[in-house]
Design an enzyme around this catalytic site. Structure first.
Site, PDB file in Angstrom:
ATOM      1  N   ILE A 176       0.815  -1.207   0.000  1.00 58.96           N
ATOM      2  CA  ILE A 176       0.000   0.000   0.000  1.00 58.96           C
ATOM      3  C   ILE A 176       0.843   1.249   0.000  1.00 58.96           C
ATOM      4  CG2 ILE A 176      -2.102  -0.894   1.043  1.00 58.96           C
ATOM      5  CD1 ILE A 176      -0.999   0.044   3.747  1.00 58.96           C
ATOM      6  N   GLY A 177       2.117   1.106  -0.048  1.00 63.81           N
ATOM      7  CA  GLY A 177       2.940   2.306  -0.105  1.00 63.81           C
ATOM      8  C   GLY A 177       4.381   1.914   0.020  1.00 63.81           C
ATOM      9  N   GLY A 183       8.142   3.909   1.127  1.00 69.64           N
ATOM     10  CA  GLY A 183       8.820   5.141   1.489  1.00 69.64           C
ATOM     11  C   GLY A 183      10.296   4.908   1.410  1.00 69.64           C
ATOM     12  N   GLY A 240      11.264   1.721   3.390  1.00 68.19           N
ATOM     13  CA  GLY A 240      10.876   0.383   3.002  1.00 68.19           C
ATOM     14  C   GLY A 240       9.459   0.353   2.477  1.00 68.19           C
ATOM     15  N   VAL A 286       5.408  -0.768   2.523  1.00 69.59           N
ATOM     16  CA  VAL A 286       4.319  -0.908   3.475  1.00 69.59           C
ATOM     17  C   VAL A 286       3.274  -1.846   2.880  1.00 69.59           C
ATOM     18  CG1 VAL A 286       2.675   0.319   4.900  1.00 69.59           C
ATOM     19  CG2 VAL A 286       4.753   1.469   4.132  1.00 69.59           C
ATOM     20  N   ASP A 300      10.713  14.476   9.702  1.00 70.54           N
ATOM     21  CA  ASP A 300      10.279  14.277   8.322  1.00 70.54           C
ATOM     22  C   ASP A 300       8.776  14.534   8.201  1.00 70.54           C
ATOM     23  OD1 ASP A 300      10.666  13.836   5.656  1.00 70.54           O
ATOM     24  OD2 ASP A 300      10.832  11.661   5.803  1.00 70.54           O
TER      25      ASP A 300
HETATM   26  N1  LIG Z   1      -0.319   2.758   8.939  1.00 69.45           N
HETATM   27  C1  LIG Z   1      -0.535   2.932   7.623  1.00 69.45           C
HETATM   28  N2  LIG Z   1      -1.750   2.745   7.101  1.00 69.45           N
HETATM   29  C2  LIG Z   1      -1.962   2.950   5.780  1.00 69.45           C
HETATM   30  N3  LIG Z   1      -1.028   3.348   4.913  1.00 69.45           N
HETATM   31  C3  LIG Z   1       0.211   3.536   5.376  1.00 69.45           C
HETATM   32  C4  LIG Z   1       0.532   3.330   6.744  1.00 69.45           C
HETATM   33  N4  LIG Z   1       1.840   3.617   6.921  1.00 69.45           N
HETATM   34  C5  LIG Z   1       2.323   3.985   5.713  1.00 69.45           C
HETATM   35  N5  LIG Z   1       1.338   3.936   4.773  1.00 69.45           N
HETATM   36  C6  LIG Z   1       1.470   4.266   3.351  1.00 69.45           C
HETATM   37  O1  LIG Z   1       2.810   4.016   2.944  1.00 69.45           O
HETATM   38  C7  LIG Z   1       3.423   5.215   2.512  1.00 69.45           C
HETATM   39  C8  LIG Z   1       4.883   5.208   2.868  1.00 69.45           C
HETATM   40  O2  LIG Z   1       5.014   5.188   4.270  1.00 69.45           O
HETATM   41  P1  LIG Z   1       6.355   5.506   4.964  1.00 69.45           P
HETATM   42  O3  LIG Z   1       7.301   4.418   4.666  1.00 69.45           O
HETATM   43  O4  LIG Z   1       6.052   5.825   6.352  1.00 69.45           O
HETATM   44  O5  LIG Z   1       6.814   6.809   4.206  1.00 69.45           O
HETATM   45  P2  LIG Z   1       8.231   7.503   4.201  1.00 69.45           P
HETATM   46  O6  LIG Z   1       9.256   6.491   4.533  1.00 69.45           O
HETATM   47  O7  LIG Z   1       8.329   8.043   2.817  1.00 69.45           O
HETATM   48  O8  LIG Z   1       8.134   8.560   5.206  1.00 69.45           O
HETATM   49  C9  LIG Z   1       2.637   6.321   3.198  1.00 69.45           C
HETATM   50  O9  LIG Z   1       2.730   7.530   2.519  1.00 69.45           O
HETATM   51  C10 LIG Z   1       1.243   5.750   3.192  1.00 69.45           C
HETATM   52  O10 LIG Z   1       0.618   5.961   1.959  1.00 69.45           O
END
Ligand SMILES: Nc1ncnc2c1ncn2[C@@H]1O[C@H](COP(=O)(O)OP(=O)(O)O)[C@@H](O)[C@H]1O
Ligand SMILES: *[C@@H]1O[C@H](CO)[C@@H](O)[C@H](O)[C@H]1NC(C)=O
Ligand SMILES: *[C@@H]1O[C@H](CO)[C@@H](O)[C@H](O)[C@H]1NC(C)=O
Ligand SMILES: *[C@@H]1O[C@H](CO)[C@@H](O)[C@H](O)[C@H]1NC(C)=O
Ligand SMILES: *[C@@H]1O[C@H](CO)[C@@H](O)[C@H](O)[C@H]1NC(C)=O
Ligand SMILES: *[C@@H]1O[C@H](CO)[C@@H](O)[C@H](O)[C@H]1NC(C)=O
Ligand SMILES: *[C@@H]1O[C@H](CO)[C@@H](O)[C@H](O)[C@H]1NC(C)=O
Ligand SMILES: *[C@@H]1O[C@H](CO)[C@@H](O)[C@H](O)[C@H]1NC(C)=O
Ligand SMILES: *[C@@H]1O[C@H](CO)[C@@H](O)[C@H](O)[C@H]1NC(C)=O
Ligand SMILES: *[C@@H]1O[C@H](CO)[C@@H](O)[C@H](O)[C@H]1NC(C)=O
Ligand SMILES: *[C@@H]1O[C@H](CO)[C@@H](O)[C@H](O)[C@H]1NC(C)=O
Length: 819
Positions: free
Chosen positions: A498-499, A501, A504, A506, A619
């Site tokens: 679902i994402g 960053g 890593g 998610v 961040d």
């Molecule tokens: N607890 C969560 N529930 C739903 N989506 C999440 C959650 N944590 C992260 N994500 C999704 O994953 C993406 C990347 O998260 P993250 O790794 O925390 O970002 P970054 O490392 O770029 O700060 C977020 O922008 C969000 O869309």
């Protein structure tokens, strides 16, 4: 009433009787003498007397704490004084405790316990020689100039731990005369080499940990004689030469750490016989050659770390996991070629970066185009030397068949000093002085920076390496096994992602109990016990932070040196996705934006004011602001160390954060304060008002900074000049003007001009309270809208469901990747 009195009387009587018994006991065995000796020792050592140590009673008769007795002759056999606040040298009074067999004066660094600070050469221990079998003295800064010589005479020792004591000088070779030693921990001192071959005489050894010193030598082949060895730890101690084939004789060896050295040459064939081997860590060396199938097939092998080496050729797949016990295989940053190996679902692998897979190029070392090898920080051996990779600095190629490098021949030839040498020395001295100044400045900067970030160091390195599972899970979070998380995500299936960053990927995971959680999985391994320790400290820190505007940590997994965090699942994704897509922005009406601004500010204020020192997010940006079912905002990704493996070996000069949101003061001076978050918050607030990204390109391709773009426009044209056109004029001008001006103040160049998050709240909260929510246009096909509108009635009084209230059923899983 009289009943109570009777009970009181009989208690008194009981007390009298029992103290009489003690006194009788004491008379018969002169126990109070031993007690007095013990009291004297602890008093002379400047520590508080434990409450159960009542003077005049006997340690063995009156059950004193920290003392273990031989119940036959009521003598003290073990004394555990770890972390009771000992200060200074071992007092002479200890010489009367001659029955002692085990003495623990170690210091486990932990803010929440009393620290020991034993100093000196421990010479007062000499009289304990006849019986002393175990001495634990780790983590004391002894402040001696060489290894404490008294220990050489304690020849009944079976266990000796003087790790982490900052002891300088040559390796204490005389310890090899202690023939009964089974456990010898000397890690993380300042010993110089070489590692003596006499260690091979200590055939009783079961554990040998000599990591974290500076030996500049080869590993003696005689270690192959230690047939009872189960644990050998020589990581990070400047070892060179080949991996000794003789280690293959260690049939009982379970854990072998040789990582972070400059070993060269192949993985010896003889190691096929290491049938008990459970963990093999060869990371970050210059190991050359191929990895033959037997390596992955070692009978008991669970974790294999061979990243950051010079290994090449194909790797076999392990599809049928019944063939192997392996659970983790780390192979990134090598020169492997051929088919990308496939590992079965129960194996964690990290192979998606920095190898040469899909290449059949035989002469791989001359091929500088292998896929993404550039991702490997500090990994730069591209040029070949007689078919071998170049030797590490200061070493020469000693055997070009096996590609083994040794220390450069010492320049003993230059006895006379020709002018050239003298000039050379002068230049070297000047360069050295300059380098020292630079290092000093860097260190100062580094210290300043880390002062703010300092967190508890709870875990002794050797302990965590030693006993990976033996860590108490902090309250309120759950420890997941890797298998649980793999099951919840169909084996970390891409469809579940679902994402992703910088840290890593998610994944969303569904658990057998019906929970849906977000799983954040690091794609780095904990290189050293230290970074695993950091991870655990982070989990501990995160587990203590609870606020309705912070994404809640539900659990974690730290099996196999992985770093996986499990969070509540935030169904509506991140603010970035809503704010900067046409469809999403429609639902962010002016009220919702104000509400999000307040919620984010509450989350950050909590981070800044709850913990001491404050937790600085570092961040803050829309993709770290997540929205739940009600579109309520929660801050995510806080409290996570932003350091990548490269920092383990280098002083950090890199910035944490994201372009466009980084505080210029932090950028220029590396001063990290809560005001840095306020800066980033200001940028986010301005994004909410303007609907513009922090940094975007104009038609000419130049980068525009939102703060610089908005500030003059706001002054000249007022709020209309910058407000988001997607609001279509539906917003209260006065409130939005206040918001924009506040955002500009938050993003002031000088940190002293920025308000605190508390002040931000004192401005925004009243505005929100005085406002009424806007009802959005209903539409059936939109999940976001459904979720949102269903909560609209009473939106102002939404209960604080995650603030001490019942835990939400939804959780998310994140996988961390290196930056
Ligand atoms: N607890 C969560 N529930 C739903 N989506 C999440 C959650 N944590 C992260 N994500 C999704 O994953 C993406 C990347 O998260 P993250 O790794 O925390 O970002 P970054 O490392 O770029 O700060 C977020 O922008 C969000 O869309
Ligand atoms: C001694 O004290 C320990 C804990 O302090 C307790 O568990 C134990 O039962 C006591 N033993 C006796 C004999 O009183
Ligand atoms: C001494 O006590 C500490 C803390 O209770 C414990 O961690 C340690 O293992 C003990 N030492 C020995 C040798 O048992
Ligand atoms: C040891 O005990 C004796 C008495 O038994 C006492 O006189 C002496 O001072 C003690 N030694 C030390 C070093 O405390
Ligand atoms: C090494 O020992 C020192 C002194 O005890 C300690 O402060 C430091 O954290 C240790 N380093 C590691 C990597 O454990
Ligand atoms: C110990 O080992 C060294 C070298 O490995 C050897 O020369 C010596 O004889 C051994 N000494 C004893 C006492 O075994
Ligand atoms: C190795 O361990 C076995 C079993 O514990 C023991 O019998 C043997 O004496 C040990 N070998 C040496 C050299 O200590
Ligand atoms: C290796 O040891 C040095 C000091 O001896 C330390 O500064 C460094 O952090 C260690 N590196 C790793 C990867 O443990
Ligand atoms: C295999 O490794 C496990 C885990 O450390 C250990 O408990 C077991 O004894 C090992 N098996 C053998 C045959 O050494
Ligand atoms: C896996 O290996 C086992 C034993 O070697 C064998 O019985 C089994 O059929 C294999 N399974 C698959 C799917 O290949
Ligand atoms: C390199 O090492 C191998 C194995 O020890 C040996 O057979 C060979 O002679 C060595 N080659 C040279 C050039 O030293």
């Amino acid at each position: 009433m009289s009943g109570v009195a009777t009970v009181g009387k009989s208690l008194q009587l009981l007390f009298l009787i029992s103290s009489t018994i003690i006194i009788i006991n004491c008379l018969s065995s002169s126990c109070s003498q031993e007690g007095d000796d013990l009291l004297e020792v602890v008093r002379a050592w400047n520590a508080d007397i434990p409450t159960s140590w009542v003077p005049g009673t006997g340690p063995c008769q009156a059950n004193w704490s920290l003392v273990t007795c031989d119940l036959n002759d009521l003598s003290i056999v073990a004394l555990n004084l770890s972390n009771i606040g000992l200060q200074g040298p071992v007092p002479a009074a200890i010489s009367n405790l001659t029955s002692l067999q085990s003495l623990d004066i170690s210091n486990i660094p932990d803010k929440e316990v009393q620290l020991n600070a034993v100093t000196g050469d421990l010479s007062a221990l000499a009289p304990l020689q006849p019986n002393l079998q175990e001495l634990y003295a780790g983590f004391n800064y002894l402040q001696v100039d060489k290894y404490p010589e008294v220990i050489y005479n304690l020849d009944n020792l079976v266990v000796l731990k003087t790790d982490n004591c900052l002891i300088p000088g040559p390796f204490p070779v005389a310890l090899t005369k202690l023939k009964k030693l089974q456990v010898l921990w000397l890690g993380n001192n300042s010993f110089t080499g070489p590692v003596p071959s006499e260690l091979g005489n200590m055939t009783s050894l079961r554990e040998l940990a000599i990591w974290g010193n500076d030996y500049k030598s080869a590993l003696p082949p005689e270690l192959g004689n230690l047939g009872n060895l189960t644990y050998l730890d020589c990581q990070n101690c400047s070892l060179w030469g080949s991996l000794p084939s003789e280690l293959g004789k260690l049939k009982n060896l379970q854990r072998l750490y040789l990582n972070t050295n400059t070993f060269t040459g192949p993985i010896p064939q003889e190691w096929q016989d290491l049938t008990s081997l459970y963990i093999l860590d060869l990371q970050a060396n210059y190991v050359f050659g191929t990895v033959e199938p037997w390596v992955l097939g070692l009978a008991n092998l669970s974790q294999l770390f061979i990243s950051y080496n010079q290994l090449q050729g194909p790797l076999p797949s392990i599809i049928n996991n019944t063939n192997t016990r392996a659970t983790a295989i780390w192979i990134n940053c090598n020169y492997f070629t051929g088919e990308v190996p496939v590992f079965g679902p129960t194996i964690v692998d990290y192979l998606d970066s920095a190898n040469c897979f899909d290449t059949t190029n035989e002469n791989i070392l001359s091929d500088t185009y292998c896929a993404r090898r550039l991702n490997c920080q500090g990994f730069q051996q591209d040029v070949t030397q007689n078919g071998c990779p170049p030797c590490p600095d200061g070493q020469y190629l000693a055997n070009s068949t096996l590609c083994i490098c040794y220390e450069a021949a010492s320049s003993s030839s230059s006895k006379k000093f020709p002018v050239g040498v003298i000039v050379g020395i002068c230049i070297a001295v000047v360069v050295l002085v300059l380098a020292l100044i630079v290092i000093f400045l860097l260190l100062r900067m580094w210290r300043k920076r880390t002062q703010h970030e300092s967190r508890h160091d709870y875990f002794e390195d050797e302990l965590s390496a030693h006993d990976i599972l033996k860590w108490e899970t902090p309250k309120g979070v759950q420890r997941y096994s890797f298998q649980d998380l793999a099951n919840a995500t169909d084996g970390f299936n891409n469809a579940r992602e679902i994402g992703s960053g910088a840290f890593g990927k998610v994944f969303v995971g569904t658990f057998p109990d019906g929970k849906t959680l977000a799983i954040k999985r690091s794609s780095t391994v904990a290189f050293s016990a230290r970074s695993q320790k950091e991870f655990r400290n982070e989990v501990l820190l995160l587990s203590r932070l609870h606020h309705k505007n912070l994404v809640r940590l539900e659990g974690f997994c730290d099996e196999n040196r992985l770093q996986i965090l499990v969070y509540e699942y935030m169904k509506n994704g991140n603010l970035h996705g809503h704010l900067f897509t046409r469809k999403g922005a429609r639902y962010l009406d002016w009220y919702k934006r104000l509400e999000i601004a307040v919620q984010v500010a509450r989350g950050l204020d909590y981070l800044h004011s709850f913990a001491d020192p404050p937790v600085i997010h570092r961040d803050v940006k829309p993709s770290n602001i997540l929205l739940d079912d009600n579109l309520d905002a929660k801050v995510s990704d806080f409290g996570i160390s932003r350091e990548t493996p490269e920092f383990i070996t280098h002083v950090s000069t890199r910035l944490a954060g994201t372009a466009g949101y980084i505080d210029p003061q932090y950028f220029l001076r590396r001063q990290l304060t809560p005001a840095s978050d306020v800066y980033s918050y200001g940028v986010v607030l301005l994004e909410l008002v303007t609907g513009q990204k922090a940094i975007r390109k104009n038609e000419q391709g130049d980068e525009l900074n939102l703060i610089q773009w908005a500030t003059p426009r706001l002054e000249e044209g007022g709020i209309e000049a910058i407000v988001d056109a997607q609001l279509e004029g539906n917003y209260p001008k006065d409130i939005y003007l206040d918001m924009a001006q506040l955002a500009v103040r938050c993003a002031a160049f000088e940190k002293d001009f920025r308000p605190s998050m508390k002040m931000v709240l004192s401005i925004l909260e009243p505005q929100l309270e005085a406002s009424q929510p806007v009802r959005p246009i209903p539409s059936n096909d939109d999940v976001i809208l459904q979720a949102w509108s269903s909560t609209l009635p009473g939106a102002e009084t939404t209960p604080n469901h995650s603030d001490g209230g019942p835990v939400s059923n939804e959780i998310s899983i994140t996988v961390l990747e290196p930056r």
